[in-house]
Structure formats: C-alpha cells, structure tokens
Design a protein around this motif. Structure first.
Motif, PDB file in Angstrom:
ATOM      1  N   ARG A   1      -3.726  22.742  -3.890  1.00 62.54           N
ATOM      2  CA  ARG A   1      -4.065  21.794  -4.502  1.00 62.54           C
ATOM      3  C   ARG A   1      -3.796  20.709  -5.564  1.00 62.54           C
ATOM      4  NH1 ARG A   1      -8.853  19.445  -3.679  1.00 62.54           N
ATOM      5  NH2 ARG A   1      -9.888  18.150  -5.447  1.00 62.54           N
ATOM      6  N   GLY A   2      -3.875  19.141  -5.166  1.00 64.05           N
ATOM      7  CA  GLY A   2      -3.278  19.017  -6.297  1.00 64.05           C
ATOM      8  C   GLY A   2      -3.120  17.486  -5.412  1.00 64.05           C
ATOM      9  N   GLU A   3      -2.678  16.291  -6.854  1.00 62.80           N
ATOM     10  CA  GLU A   3      -2.348  15.518  -6.617  1.00 62.80           C
ATOM     11  C   GLU A   3      -1.050  15.564  -6.113  1.00 62.80           C
ATOM     12  OE1 GLU A   3      -2.095  10.430  -8.279  1.00 62.80           O
ATOM     13  OE2 GLU A   3      -3.629  12.112  -8.841  1.00 62.80           O
ATOM     14  N   TYR A   4      -0.366  14.385  -5.202  1.00 62.23           N
ATOM     15  CA  TYR A   4       0.885  14.168  -4.968  1.00 62.23           C
ATOM     16  C   TYR A   4       1.563  12.978  -4.862  1.00 62.23           C
ATOM     17  CZ  TYR A   4       0.643  19.424  -3.592  1.00 62.23           C
ATOM     18  OH  TYR A   4       0.265  20.351  -3.063  1.00 62.23           O
ATOM     19  N   THR A   5       2.521  12.164  -5.058  1.00 66.40           N
ATOM     20  CA  THR A   5       3.505  11.050  -4.390  1.00 66.40           C
ATOM     21  C   THR A   5       3.731  11.199  -2.845  1.00 66.40           C
ATOM     22  OG1 THR A   5       4.344  11.930  -6.526  1.00 66.40           O
ATOM     23  CG2 THR A   5       4.931   9.914  -4.674  1.00 66.40           C
ATOM     24  N   ILE A   6       3.189  10.268  -2.577  1.00 66.23           N
ATOM     25  CA  ILE A   6       3.347   9.753  -1.163  1.00 66.23           C
ATOM     26  C   ILE A   6       3.860   8.483  -1.320  1.00 66.23           C
ATOM     27  CG2 ILE A   6       0.485   8.764  -1.005  1.00 66.23           C
ATOM     28  CD1 ILE A   6       0.179   9.519   1.379  1.00 66.23           C
ATOM     29  N   ARG A   7       4.956   7.920  -0.478  1.00 64.42           N
ATOM     30  CA  ARG A   7       6.014   7.002  -0.132  1.00 64.42           C
ATOM     31  C   ARG A   7       4.766   6.241   1.657  1.00 64.42           C
ATOM     32  NH1 ARG A   7      11.198   8.197  -0.094  1.00 64.42           N
ATOM     33  NH2 ARG A   7      12.133   6.316  -1.107  1.00 64.42           N
ATOM     34  N   TYR A   8       5.309   4.714   1.645  1.00 61.80           N
ATOM     35  CA  TYR A   8       4.827   4.856   2.661  1.00 61.80           C
ATOM     36  C   TYR A   8       5.500   3.898   2.949  1.00 61.80           C
ATOM     37  CZ  TYR A   8      -0.013   5.392   1.110  1.00 61.80           C
ATOM     38  OH  TYR A   8      -0.744   6.168   1.170  1.00 61.80           O
ATOM     39  N   ARG A   9       6.720   3.825   4.165  1.00 68.27           N
ATOM     40  CA  ARG A   9       7.557   2.964   3.895  1.00 68.27           C
ATOM     41  C   ARG A   9       6.825   2.529   5.457  1.00 68.27           C
ATOM     42  NH1 ARG A   9      13.218   1.455   7.483  1.00 68.27           N
ATOM     43  NH2 ARG A   9      14.046   0.510   6.391  1.00 68.27           N
ATOM     44  N   TYR A  10       7.281   0.612   4.863  1.00 67.20           N
ATOM     45  CA  TYR A  10       6.006  -0.468   6.056  1.00 67.20           C
ATOM     46  C   TYR A  10       7.083  -1.743   6.518  1.00 67.20           C
ATOM     47  CZ  TYR A  10       5.616  -2.565   1.608  1.00 67.20           C
ATOM     48  OH  TYR A  10       5.491  -3.602   0.716  1.00 67.20           O
ATOM     49  N   ALA A  11       6.409  -2.991   7.609  1.00 69.48           N
ATOM     50  CA  ALA A  11       6.862  -3.858   6.762  1.00 69.48           C
ATOM     51  C   ALA A  11       5.565  -5.037   6.665  1.00 69.48           C
ATOM     52  CB  ALA A  11       7.808  -4.589   7.952  1.00 69.48           C
ATOM     53  N   ASN A  12       5.580  -6.002   5.944  1.00 73.39           N
ATOM     54  CA  ASN A  12       4.688  -6.868   6.240  1.00 73.39           C
ATOM     55  C   ASN A  12       5.106  -8.192   6.215  1.00 73.39           C
ATOM     56  OD1 ASN A  12       2.766  -8.357   5.319  1.00 73.39           O
ATOM     57  ND2 ASN A  12       2.249  -7.653   3.428  1.00 73.39           N
ATOM     58  N   ALA A  13       4.564  -9.190   6.476  1.00 69.68           N
ATOM     59  CA  ALA A  13       5.366 -10.602   6.811  1.00 69.68           C
ATOM     60  C   ALA A  13       4.341 -11.855   7.071  1.00 69.68           C
ATOM     61  CB  ALA A  13       6.619 -11.031   8.020  1.00 69.68           C
ATOM     62  N   THR A  14       3.254 -11.026   6.566  1.00 65.16           N
ATOM     63  CA  THR A  14       2.227 -11.646   6.308  1.00 65.16           C
ATOM     64  C   THR A  14       2.012 -13.123   5.633  1.00 65.16           C
ATOM     65  OG1 THR A  14       0.466 -10.938   4.977  1.00 65.16           O
ATOM     66  CG2 THR A  14       0.983 -10.025   7.591  1.00 65.16           C
ATOM     67  N   GLY A  15       2.968 -12.863   4.166  1.00 68.14           N
ATOM     68  CA  GLY A  15       2.635 -13.491   3.282  1.00 68.14           C
ATOM     69  C   GLY A  15       1.799 -13.329   2.654  1.00 68.14           C
ATOM     70  N   ALA A  16       1.420 -12.618   2.309  1.00 66.55           N
ATOM     71  CA  ALA A  16       0.083 -11.744   0.763  1.00 66.55           C
ATOM     72  C   ALA A  16       0.589 -10.526   1.244  1.00 66.55           C
ATOM     73  CB  ALA A  16      -1.486 -12.674   0.862  1.00 66.55           C
TER      74      ALA A  16
ATOM     75  N   TRP B   1      11.886  -3.851   5.310  1.00 71.94           N
ATOM     76  CA  TRP B   1      11.136  -3.010   5.021  1.00 71.94           C
ATOM     77  C   TRP B   1      10.671  -2.508   3.532  1.00 71.94           C
ATOM     78  CZ3 TRP B   1       8.561  -0.320   9.049  1.00 71.94           C
ATOM     79  CH2 TRP B   1       8.546  -0.945  10.471  1.00 71.94           C
ATOM     80  N   GLY B   2       9.864  -2.038   2.659  1.00 66.24           N
ATOM     81  CA  GLY B   2       9.845  -1.479   1.910  1.00 66.24           C
ATOM     82  C   GLY B   2       9.207  -0.636   1.278  1.00 66.24           C
ATOM     83  N   VAL B   3       9.156   0.106   0.350  1.00 62.24           N
ATOM     84  CA  VAL B   3       8.251   1.292   0.054  1.00 62.24           C
ATOM     85  C   VAL B   3       7.296   1.605  -0.401  1.00 62.24           C
ATOM     86  CG1 VAL B   3       9.067   4.113  -0.212  1.00 62.24           C
ATOM     87  CG2 VAL B   3      10.494   2.838   1.253  1.00 62.24           C
ATOM     88  N   ALA B   4       5.885   1.170  -0.380  1.00 63.13           N
ATOM     89  CA  ALA B   4       5.160   1.370  -1.517  1.00 63.13           C
ATOM     90  C   ALA B   4       4.695   3.351  -1.714  1.00 63.13           C
ATOM     91  CB  ALA B   4       3.691   0.916  -0.653  1.00 63.13           C
ATOM     92  N   THR B   5       4.956   3.158  -3.461  1.00 70.62           N
ATOM     93  CA  THR B   5       4.533   4.496  -3.075  1.00 70.62           C
ATOM     94  C   THR B   5       2.790   4.600  -4.908  1.00 70.62           C
ATOM     95  OG1 THR B   5       6.512   4.951  -4.014  1.00 70.62           O
ATOM     96  CG2 THR B   5       5.133   6.557  -5.256  1.00 70.62           C
ATOM     97  N   ALA B   6       2.327   5.071  -3.813  1.00 68.95           N
ATOM     98  CA  ALA B   6       0.587   5.904  -4.724  1.00 68.95           C
ATOM     99  C   ALA B   6       1.124   7.125  -4.784  1.00 68.95           C
ATOM    100  CB  ALA B   6       0.395   5.584  -3.860  1.00 68.95           C
ATOM    101  N   GLY B   7      -0.667   7.582  -5.243  1.00 67.87           N
ATOM    102  CA  GLY B   7      -0.938   8.860  -6.063  1.00 67.87           C
ATOM    103  C   GLY B   7      -2.472   9.832  -4.217  1.00 67.87           C
TER     104      GLY B   7
END
Length: 633
Positions: free
Chosen positions: A548-563, A596-602
């Motif tokens: 149990r605990g906090e983990y780093t999560i990486r999301y590989r994504y695309a977003n070309a909506t302009g925002a 494609w980019g990578v967003a990182t969060a916990g």
C-alpha cells in the motif's frame, strides 16, 4: 466517438466543451519529456455496465454442467447420474478450481412449486430438492449453480388457485401471465408461461424468484432463451412464441439486476444483443456469444457460419463470437461465454488444447460438460495448473486489432488466430491458433509492434511447462487445428510496469483505434471525449501493487484539441472499495494527434490487485487518446 466527430464537437471550444468547465488555452507542446501534471477532486464517472464484483474480477467461473448428459439423451439428467457426476467432480476436478455443479435445460418436467410458484427441484423424478443438493455440495466445498429463467411461470402453478405472488397474497400466480402466452408455444409442450411484466405482482414474482435462489445459497443463475422473450424470433426456426418487446425486455433485465445485487452472478443466455449489447451490459455479468455447444467437436469450435447476423447467435462459433464481441469484454464490462467444453468430442489432443486455450485467453467461463462416463483419458486438458493460473488471475484477452472497424463490418479488422491479454502483475498471456483444416502455419506476436513492450521478455510455454528464454516475440509453427499458449514476463525497465490501453477494458464508447502515427504497440484507445449519452467513456486497467502506498503513474497520451484536457482517474478494489480518487488529471495540449506526450502524477494503491479507471466525465474538458499507463515505485 472517433476523430471526426470529436473534433467537430471540441475544436476551438465547441458546444460540448462549453457544457463543461472551460478549457484553459495552452500552447501546443511537441513530443515530450515527462510533464508532472496537477490533479483535483472529481465526481464519479457514470457507468454503462452493471459493473458487478464478478466482472470486476475478470474471467468467468470454473464449473461442471449436466449438458453432456442431457443433450445426447435429449432428457433431464436422472438424480443418481447427477450425484455420480458430483462425486467425480469433487474428487477429480474440484482440486483444480472447478467448484460448482450447474443444472441446464430440459426443465419443463419440474412442476412441484412452493406456495409462491417457485420450482423446488430440477425434475419431478428427483427425490431431493434444491436445498438438499446445495447442502450436499457445500459439504464437499462446492456450490450449486442453477439453470432457470425467472420469467418462466410453470403451468402447474398457474392452474393452482392456492399459489400466490410472494408478498402479495391478493395476487394469484394466474394473474401474472397472459392466457396462451407460452414459452416455445406449440414447440416446448406448453408447460411454461412467460411472465407478463406489465401486470401487478410481476416484479415481486421475478425478484422473489431471485431471492429464493439466493436463500438456497445459489451463487450463479443461467437465464436462458432471452431472445425468444424479447421478440419471439429464432434465426433458424422463425417465430417461436409471442414477442414481448424491447421495453419489457429491458424492464425484466433491470429487475433481475436489482435483485441479484452482488450476491448472484447473472449469466444471460441466448440474447440477441441488440444495440451493441447495451441492455445486457447494463444488467448482466455473462453473455453467450455463440451457438450451443451441441455435439461439440471442431466444427462447433471453429466451423459453421463465419459471418455476423443481427440476431442470436450473432456469430456461430466461439472463435468468431469472442473476436466479434471482444470490445465488450474486460474488467467491469462483460464476461463472454463461449458455452460448454466437451473434450471427449474432439478428434485430437491438438484440438482439445485449442479448445482450452481459446476459452482461457478470452476470459470465458471454463464450463466442463463431459460426464464421468465420457471423459476417458481427456481430463488432463482441464487440469494444467500453469493454464488455470491465468483464469485464476482474471485473464481477459483480446484478439490482435488491425483497425477500429467493427468485426461485424470487416472480418479483417481483428485477427481471431492471434490473441494477447495482460495480467495484473504486468505479465502477459499470448495464444496463437491455426484454424486451417489443411495447412501448417506459423503465427507470431511481436512484443514491441503488437503489445507495445519497451524491451525483451521471458517466454514460457504453458503446455510444455518449459521456459524458452528471453525473446522479443512469441512464435509457433502450428499443424492444422493446433495452438500454443505462452506466458510472457517483460524485463523490468526502470522498475516500471507498462499497461497498454489497447488490451485494457473499454466502456461507454471508448475503444481501439490506430489511425494516428507514433503510438506504441498495435494502437491506442480513443473516444475519451464528450458524449451525449448517459454513460461516460472510460478505460480500466487491472494492476498489482506490492504494497500500500503512493506510486508514480505515467500516462502516454495525445491531445490536439488546442487546450488542456482532463480525465477522471480513480483506483478501486474489485469489491468496489475506493482506494484513490476520483480526481481530475490534466493532459496538456500537444501539437497534433500524431504527437504523443507523457503526463506524470501520483496515485495511491492498495497492496494486491487494483482497478485503475480513466474516463471522460461530465465535468472533464477536452479529449484525449490514451496509449498506455505505466506504474513506477
């Protein structure tokens, strides 16, 4: 929702975006180094599925069914045969997880009912009732599964004026059916009426039936002939009884769902699966995706009609059915039921292994229908511990997708002979099949191009029980009707575990696509955009955490909506307990849909298996294509 409609809705703050919190304009980013992104609390996602604990655990149950006796004899199984098979099940198969014995059809001969019209046993010739056999099985560490449709009302109860609806002594059983509205009218002996769900007392009767079975400690109910109830049509026979209509069908399923709760697994058999199985998804756990097992053998497994029809059975054989409905499978969605396994009906051991490999990789119930008198020397195919471990861990695989076009429209859009599925620990199962009747073929899954793995992996042959070493692909040269099943364990990269979205569970309109360049593996999930429907598009991953605990999560994504776009992210256990979230996660704008980019969060996870769900909720903004998630320490 695919790219054209998404762009028309979302470009430059269109109508769908205006209905949500306004998107923040941001400069488009080029392909990426990791970007740590903010999160904030979010409301829960709206679901299109029943999302029970049963589907959230992944694969279907393991059990034995009487079909192998009843079908060849075209008769109900005698009670002494039932007992002999249960005793064989307890000694030979229960140690391998086949811990339930289930009845099947040929039910019309059960006319003895409770004061509320509920049948007390499988057949009038049986000495003992359901309660006796539930107890008998429990004493041996097993469970009783029951085949019965609570929409059936036995003629004997209708004709007995003392029988009344549970909780409604003012309503007789005769009052909840329409005169002459028989199941399989003039075909099935006119012994079972269909329940009229528009009549007072109908809901109490149906839900009382479910409660009755639950009190008997029945955990699994097979509800059959649903297509015949809905529109009265059988694709082979024609009109079989009166139609009851879509609205009444949906009402009946909703009542079943409500009564079953989290205590009873609902297996929906012979549904038409109209509207992309929307009603069954909302109210059931399992759905039949092919014709009956019948005499078994290769022709029922792979032969017969290969094309789709808009009526049950949409596809004839389980290869086609599993492939065609694979967009509906996965955690929290539907368990696809390929019907019964009859190992004794196949011509070779290669065919038997193929039968087992297909059922396991597709996440189907492993439902044995051979009897103790038929099985001979073939029980080995049901007892391979390496193979059964995949089912135990909840494996639900998918065929290799070649495009987003539905399989019903283009049979070339998915490869029914190459399958893969990911397990919560990050390892994989790969199944390769040769459905040809005459030609030896070599089949291959490439780990980088097909699975999106970033490096090599250890490969184990699960039937040979042999480690094949570190490889970059799984390959097998297969004789006609043969198959191979491998477990793939990726070498850890930076201690991280990658989970591609193309092999996760999709819901609410999200689905596979590969119409943009630059993705890893075979494709990505799109449709994570605003929708006018009552459910939110989402993708769910089963992941395993060592602590149990906090983990780093990486999301590989695309977003070309302009925002900047957002998705709602949560972590839960299979029992619905919330571990983290739901919370909004930001996905900054990128240059194009090919970028494609990578967003990182916990994210906080519990020790053991967790379900991470990303969805485009009503309070989210923009749209995202998702390639993979990756968990680090």
């Amino acid at each position: 929702m695919k790219n054209l409609s998404r762009r028309s809705l979302l470009a430059f703050g269109g109508a769908a975006a205006l209905a949500c919190t306004a998107a923040v304009e941001a400069p488009a980013r080029a392909a990426s180094t990791d970007l740590t992104v903010p999160t904030s609390p979010a409301p829960p996602l709206r679901l299109a599925s029943r999302n029970s604990v049963f589907t959230r655990r992944g694969a279907g149950p393991r059990y034995w069914n009487i079909y192998g006796y009843a079908f060849p004899h075209n008769a109900p199984i005698p009670e002494d045969e039932w007992k002999a098979n249960i005793d064989w099940l307890a000694s030979d198969l229960a140690p391998y997880g086949y811990d339930m014995a289930c009845t099947d059809g040929w039910i019309e001969g059960s006319s003895r009912t409770t004061p509320n019209g509920y049948i007390v046993t499988y057949n009038d010739s049986w000495q003992h009732d359901w309660a006796y056999w539930s107890h008998y099985l429990a004493e041996r560490g097993m469970k009783l599964g029951v085949y019965y449709n609570p929409l059936w009302v036995h003629k004997a109860a209708v004709e007995d004026p003392s029988k009344t609806v549970v909780g409604r002594p003012d309503i007789k059983i005769a009052d909840i059916v329409a005169p002459g509205d028989f199941f399989a009218k003039n075909i099935g002996g006119n012994t079972l009426y269909w329940l009229d769900v528009t009549r007072p007392g109908a809901k109490e009767y149906l839900q009382g039936y479910v409660a009755y079975f639950k009190r008997l400690r029945v955990p699994y109910l097979r509800v059959d002939f649903l297509s015949w109830y809905e529109n009265g049509m059988d694709a082979n026979i024609g009109q079989v009884n009166a139609p009851h209509g879509r609205a009444n069908y949906e009402t009946a399923l909703a009542w079943l769902n409500e009564a079953a709760g989290e205590d009873l697994e609902l297996s929906l058999v012979m549904p038409h699966l109209f509207d992309d199985a929307s009603a069954e998804l909302a109210n059931g756990d399992l759905v039949r995706i092919d014709a009956d097992a019948d005499r078994g053998g290769w022709d029922r497994l792979s032969g017969g009609r290969q094309g789709w029809q808009d009526a049950w059975p949409n596809w004839f054989n389980p290869f086609a059915g599993f492939t065609g409905w694979s967009h509906r499978n996965g955690r929290g969605q539907l368990i696809l039921d390929g019907d019964f396994m009859r190992a004794s009906t196949f011509a070779s051991d290669d065919e038997r292994r193929t039968m087992m490999n297909l059922m396991v990789i597709a996440g189907s119930p492993l439902a044995i229908a051979d009897t103790y008198q038929q099985i001979g020397n073939d029980a080995w195919v049901y007892t391979n511990k390496d193979v059964l471990e995949l089912n135990q861990e909840g494996l639900v695989g998918k065929p290799l997708y070649r495009s987003a076009t539905p399989y019903s429209v283009d049979p070339g859009s998915r490869d029914s002979e190459r399958w893969a599925g990911q397990l919560p620990d990050g390892s994989w199962a790969v199944a390769l099949f040769n459905r040809s009747d005459s030609t030896t073929q070599t089949k291959t899954i490439d780990f980088a191009n097909d699975l999106g793995l970033s490096g090599a992996a250890n490969v184990r042959d699960l039937w040979a029980h042999r480690d094949l070493g570190v490889r970059t692909e799984a390959t097998a040269t297969l004789a006609p009707h043969a198959s191979a099943l491998f477990r793939i364990t990726p070498l850890k990269d930076r201690g991280a575990t990658r989970y591609p979205a193309a092999y996760a569970a999709w819901g609410g309109g999200a689905g596979f696509n590969n119409d943009h360049a630059g993705h890893d593996g075979s494709g990505f999930v799109d449709g994570l955009a605003a929708t006018a429907g009552s459910a939110d598009p989402l993708v769910t991953f089963a992941v395993r955490a060592p602590r149990r605990g906090e983990y780093t999560i990486r999301y590989r994504y695309a977003n070309a909506t302009g925002a900047t776009s957002t998705l709602t992210v949560s972590a839960e256990r299979a029992d619905h307990s919330v571990v983290d979230g739901p919370r909004h996660v930001d996905f900054p704008a990128l240059a194009t849909w090919d970028t494609w980019g990578v967003a990182t969060a916990g994210i906080t996870l519990e020790a053991g298996d967790n379900l991470i769900t990303l969805g485009r909720g009503r309070s989210d903004v923009g749209a995202v294509n998702l390639n993979w998630i990756e968990l680090g320490a």
